[in-house]
Design a protein around this motif. Structure first.
Motif, short mmCIF file in Angstrom:
data_model
loop_
_atom_site.label_atom_id
_atom_site.label_comp_id
_atom_site.label_asym_id
_atom_site.label_seq_id
_atom_site.Cartn_x
_atom_site.Cartn_y
_atom_site.Cartn_z
N LYS B 181 41.67 28.83 28.70
CA LYS B 181 40.69 29.22 27.70
C LYS B 181 41.18 28.94 26.28
O LYS B 181 40.39 28.60 25.40
CB LYS B 181 40.40 30.72 27.85
CG LYS B 181 39.18 31.16 27.07
CD LYS B 181 38.87 32.62 27.36
CE LYS B 181 37.97 33.22 26.30
NZ LYS B 181 36.55 33.01 26.53
N THR B 256 40.02 42.50 32.83
CA THR B 256 39.77 41.88 31.53
C THR B 256 40.52 40.56 31.40
O THR B 256 40.05 39.64 30.73
CB THR B 256 40.17 42.80 30.35
OG1 THR B 256 41.57 43.09 30.45
CG2 THR B 256 39.38 44.08 30.37
N ALA B 258 41.20 38.54 33.96
CA ALA B 258 40.50 37.57 34.80
C ALA B 258 39.18 37.13 34.18
O ALA B 258 38.76 35.99 34.34
CB ALA B 258 40.25 38.17 36.19
N SER B 259 38.53 38.03 33.45
CA SER B 259 37.22 37.67 32.91
C SER B 259 37.33 36.96 31.57
O SER B 259 36.34 36.52 31.02
CB SER B 259 36.36 38.93 32.74
OG SER B 259 36.83 39.67 31.62
N GLY B 260 38.56 36.88 31.04
CA GLY B 260 38.70 36.18 29.77
C GLY B 260 38.48 37.05 28.56
O GLY B 260 38.46 36.57 27.43
N ALA B 261 38.33 38.35 28.78
CA ALA B 261 38.10 39.23 27.63
C ALA B 261 39.37 39.41 26.81
O ALA B 261 39.31 39.66 25.61
CB ALA B 261 37.59 40.59 28.12
N THR B 262 40.53 39.32 27.47
CA THR B 262 41.81 39.46 26.75
C THR B 262 42.68 38.25 27.06
O THR B 262 43.53 38.29 27.93
CB THR B 262 42.55 40.73 27.17
OG1 THR B 262 42.64 40.76 28.60
CG2 THR B 262 41.83 41.98 26.70
N PRO B 263 42.49 37.15 26.32
CA PRO B 263 43.19 35.91 26.68
C PRO B 263 44.66 35.88 26.31
O PRO B 263 45.42 35.11 26.90
CB PRO B 263 42.44 34.83 25.89
CG PRO B 263 41.26 35.48 25.29
CD PRO B 263 41.53 36.94 25.22
#
Lengths: 308, 393, 315
Positions: B181, B256, B258-263
């Protein structure tokens, strides 16, 4: 039921009969639009985030749909308890909680409403107090009480155990977690009090009980055959609230080291996958909802309200 | 609703009364959960044995532990430094059931549990806590002294002289980054200050609550001129990142990540690397770097409950955790990307699992960061005072 | 519980009955005291104590420390709990709770009206049960629902607005999930259902005859609401607002999951009583809890006064 406005409506009905249909129809149409608007907005607000989370749990690494996250919930075991076992454990706790809540709150609230109205502010404030503290405060308090009652640190095992300690230890036992039920009654109290209170206020318990007494009913009859059927909605609401609370409460149970209640079991399922963890949240929400709907459906099928 | 509520209430009360009577009878017996070991073949009371030798040797310990049959552990997440495998290997090796309670608990929860579960068969037998809790628990008399067989391979200063607690494993604060990401991942702390990382950089929790977040702030401090005596530059740096919109305050969970909320996540390297392994299964690349400009390491500590319901099992668990066998705790922690406390000795005597060593993020730590207890206290006070203001808004 | 000596119920014998009826409250009072007030009391008691350790000596045989410490009664904890970050946290908690309580009450009332006036029993059932579940749904699961939706990096709605309309949730709409705006939205998720649950029975108590009568007398719908329904509902409504406020005030897990740095007093308490960093701060945590109750009690008094006033309108 309430003398007063009902009587006033009588004679006035005849005078304006011709005009009523169209006005009523117009009003009900507007009312219906308003209602659907509100329900739609509410639907979007409540279902939207849920759908977003579900979408995440169904995502495949290639962009397709997969149910593995949910399958994992059913197949993963923590080695000791199964999904069914955890559900039953929590169901039993909620049953005990509901019994204690209704058995404690209903007579008390009726008593206050009918006989001790001056006590009402005090009782009401008391029931609001559990809501003021975050659960961690209550559970640390319970731990402190337990630590205070326990034998001193250096004491050899099995010695210097007071009676209070025996009681507390018994209540806390994993196989019959009465302590949890007792605490949940307290946690639910702010809500169950209100639910029951709204119901009691709405049915004019004073008139009902007086009428029943005049007809010769004893207090048991008044309570069980006159008041409680009228309060059915409130009672069911209170029971549902207890149930939902027990099935969703995690903090207190986890810190008191219980591993078998459903929310704790679910949250502590050994999984490394973020997707499964999200699926767990969605699953717990939907499962409890389905159970409540089923229970509610069983309730609705009974004859409609006898309030008239 | 048809069965009289009063009857049910009376029934519950009767049950409770009956239960009380039973409990009262039950406690008169001498076989309460905490009095174990005294009926084993050797007359050892393992609850007071301060080493395996003192108790009659390893075989006696294993026998006594197997007789107890259960071990209660607390606050051990399965994904934390390979605890899942550590627990299952112990179970298989000795045939002892392991009851894992409150896996997401924090050190304070563990201490509370120790203080408030005397006499409960579900009381934790052992704890794995942060350093300040190891020290405070020792002072409060919560732990039983015990020196494992490999005691001498543990550096001084990483264990209580009397054996009340012992450091077990640790790691370095690292920068974990979703390479898919983010594109170019930051490798040092100074590199975090980059507008390309807007809303991306997160600590694992609040530094007044989470140990890894607290140490993370210290790492940020070291990179910005701070020291063991001065954590304030770390707080200032976070304030800077926050003002620039780079700092992300969402709590980091596997979901978070895995979902990309905390890269981009500052966390222990063993946790970040484990996260990366998990994400690789889903086709995402998670890069982990220990920042050369802010090397902060910390160890957690093992301690045995002074009133453990299963004292022999507790001691066996400790022996197992500090054993240098290929399937012993030290190597399994290594497999979990953490640095076991005996690593230096294990490298010397060749018992370290080299394949696992290779997977641990490489670090050249010329000046190991080892704050004293007073420095930790001072830094905690500073963070408590200044953190919220720094990240508000 | 209610004594069975009473005959015919005209109520005029109240003064003679009160002492006996008072006893009927005993089970309730005993229960609340033992299961709630005592544990809370233990904690609040600690708010006034502080332990200073002057040193510890070690017993060479048992290896145990003998702590030399002094526990004194002091107001220092209370004092500290009103300083700096704790004060900010209290203020922010109050702000968040007040905003969400009022908004939740209004929207909840609207939703409750819509549900109660619907003729579909199924809808009522679904909403009531969903409300019970959602009112208890909080913490990380709820936080994740909103992170999946509104997160600045990966939220579905955020990305949708950005890609299709070029609108930034943060810059254009001022909605940031980790800040007051976003957290309020999240809190409403369990507050509105709570409101629905609490108000539905009260709304059901509004007799349709009243509406019809008002209409017959020429009142508009709005007048009916203002002069008939509102006074009847007001006590329940106010109570519900207070309930929502307390519920929001004591909420912790959801806000922590979304923004662990958000200054809330409950987050501070948790850090101290259940965290990984601050050992030995239990007394300060107790002082903070004391602060919470001290703040809320006056509110309940105000509520009771308002109650008494509004119930006069009904008499």
């Amino acid at each position: 039921m309430t003398a007063g406005l009902g009587d006033v409506a009588g004679p006035a009905d005849l005078a304006v009969t011709p005009r009523r249909p169209s006005a009523a129809a117009r009003r009900s149409r507007n009312g219906r639009y308003g209602r659907w608007l509100i329900l739609t907005v509410a639907g979007i607000y409540f279902l939207g985030p849920l759908i977003a989370a579900i979408a995440f749990t169904l995502k495949d690494s290639q962009g397709g749909i997969t149910f593995t996250a949910y399958r994992d919930i059913f197949t993963t075991s923590n080695g000791q308890t199964t999904l069914g076992g955890a559900l039953v454990y929590s169901l039993l706790i909620s049953a005990v909680t509901i019994v204690i809540t209704l058995g404690l709150m209903l007579p008390t609230q009726l008593l206050v409403h009918l006989r001790l109205p001056g006590w009402r502010p005090f009782v009401e404030t008391l029931t609001l107090l559990p809501l003021v503290f975050p659960p961690i405060v209550l559970v640390v308090g319970v731990s402190n009480v337990y630590a205070w009652a326990a034998p001193p640190t250096g004491a050899a095992a099995g010695t210097q155990e007071s009676a209070i300690f025996h009681v507390l230890r018994f209540l806390r036992e994993d196989s019959h977690p009465l302590l949890l039920a007792l605490l949940y009654v307290i946690l639910a109290m702010p809500f169950t009090y209100r639910a029951l209170d709204s119901g009691i206020r709405a049915i004019d318990a004073q008139t009902l009980s007086e009428a029943a007494r005049n007809l010769g009913a004893g207090w048991f009859t008044v309570l069980f055959r006159v008041l409680m059927p009228c309060l059915r909605t409130a009672l069911v609401n209170a029971a549902f609230l207890c149930f939902a609370l027990v099935m969703g409460e995690f903090t207190i149970a986890a810190i008191l080291l219980y591993t078998r209640p459903f929310p704790v079991w679910l949250a502590q399922l050994p999984t490394t996958s973020g997707q499964v963890q999200a699926a767990i949240s969605v699953f717990s929400l939907l499962l409890v909802e389905v159970i409540l709907l089923v229970l509610g459906a069983l309730n609705v099928r009974r004859p409609a309200s006898r309030k008239e | 609703m048809q069965t009289p509520r009063r009857t049910r209430l009376a029934g519950t009360a009767a049950l409770a009364a009956l239960g009380l009577a039973l409990a009262a009878c039950g406690s008169d017996n001498s076989s309460s959960p905490t009095a174990t070991g005294s009926s084993s073949t050797t007359t050892t009371d393992w609850a007071t044995a301060q080493s395996a030798e003192a108790g009659g040797g390893m075989e006696a310990l294993v026998a006594a532990a197997q007789k107890e049959g259960t071990l209660n552990v607390i606050a051990l997440p399965p994904t934390w430094a390979n605890y899942a495998e550590i627990i299952s290997t112990f179970k298989k090796k000795y045939g002892i059931k392991v009851n894992s309670e409150n896996p997401d608990g924090a050190s304070a929860d563990e201490i509370n549990a120790l203080k408030s579960t005397k006499g409960q068969s579900s009381a934790p037998d052992v704890v794995d806590v942060g350093n300040s809790f190891a020290l405070s628990g020792a002072q409060d008399g919560l732990y039983a002294p015990y020196k494992v067989a490999t005691w001498n391979d543990i550096p001084d200063g990483q264990k209580d002289t009397g054996g009340l607690w012992t450091s077990d494993y640790g790691g370095y604060i690292s920068i974990g980054c979703n390479a898919t990401k983010v594109g170019t991942c930051p490798k040092t702390i100074k590199e975090l200050d980059n507008p390309a990382y807007k809303n991306m950089v997160a600590l694992n929790g609040d530094p007044t609550e989470s140990n890894s977040a607290f140490q993370g702030v210290w790492a940020l401090a070291l990179a910005n001129g701070g020291s063991a005596d001065d954590i304030q530059p770390g707080i200032d740096y976070v304030k800077k990142l926050n003002d620039e919109g780079i700092f992300n305050k969402t709590q980091v969970t596997p979901a978070t990540v895995a979902s990309g909320a905390t890269p981009i996540v500052l966390d222990w390297d063993y946790l970040n690397v484990a996260e990366g392994t998990e994400l690789a299964k889903k086709g995402q690349k998670w890069e982990v770097n220990d920042p050369a400009d802010g090397l902060v390491s910390a160890y957690y500590a093992q301690a045995i409950n002074r009133s453990a319901p299963h004292p022999a099992a507790a001691r066996l668990w400790e022996e197992y955790l500090y054993s240098q066998d290929p399937d012993g705790g030290q190597n399994l922690w290594l497999k979990g990307y953490a640095r076991p406390i005996e690593l230096v000795a294990m490298q010397k005597n060749g018992s370290a699992d080299q394949a696992a060593v290779a997977k641990v993020p490489p670090v050249t730590d010329k000046n190991p960061f080892v704050p004293t207890q007073d420095q930790v206290t001072k830094a905690t006070a500073t963070v408590t005072k200044n953190w919220a203001a720094a990240v508000a808004g | 519980m209610t004594d069975s000596h009473e005959t015919g119920g005209t109520g005029s014998t109240r003064s003679r009955r009160v002492p006996l009826a008072w006893l009927g409250l005993t089970p309730f009072l005993a229960y609340v005291t033992l299961v709630f007030l005592v544990p809370i009391g233990f904690i609040l008691f600690e708010a006034f104590r502080r332990t200073t350790t002057t040193g510890a000596t070690r017993d060479p045989v048992t290896q145990q420390f003998v702590k030399h410490s002094e526990t004194t009664f002091t107001l220092d904890n209370i004092h500290d709990s009103l300083q700096g970050i704790y004060r900010t946290s209290l203020v922010t908690s109050v702000k968040l709770s007040a905003i969400t309580a009022i908004l939740g009450a209004i929207f909840g009332l609207l939703l409750a009206t819509a549900v109660v006036s619907s003729s579909s029993a199924f809808l009522r059932q679904v909403v009531t049960s969903a409300a019970a579940v959602t009112a208890n749904f909080g913490g990380i699961p709820l936080a994740f629902l909103f992170i999946a939706t509104l997160d600045a990096n990966s939220g579905i709605v955020t990305l949708f607005l950005q890609d299709h309309f070029g609108i930034s949730l943060q810059d254009d709409l001022g909605l940031q999930l980790p800040e007051l705006s976003g957290l309020s939205l999240v809190y409403l998720y369990f507050l509105i259902p709570l409101m629905v649950l609490v108000m539905a029975p009260a709304l059901e108590g509004l007799k349709p005859q009243w509406a019809e009568a008002a209409e017959n007398l020429g009142a508009s719908r709005w007048t009916y609401w203002r002069l008939v329904a509102a006074p009847v509902l007001l006590p329940s409504f106010l109570g519900a607002v207070l309930l929502l406020f307390c519920s929001a005030f004591s909420a912790y897990a959801t806000a922590y999951a979304i923004n662990s740095a958000f200054p809330l007093i409950t987050i501070r308490i948790d850090a101290v009583l259940s965290g990984n960093v601050l050992a030995g701060q239990g007394n300060l945590g107790a002082a903070l809890a004391l602060l919470m109750i001290v703040f809320v009690l006056p509110l309940t008094v105000i509520y009771q006064l308002l109650q008494r006033r509004t119930s006069r309108w009904l008499a």
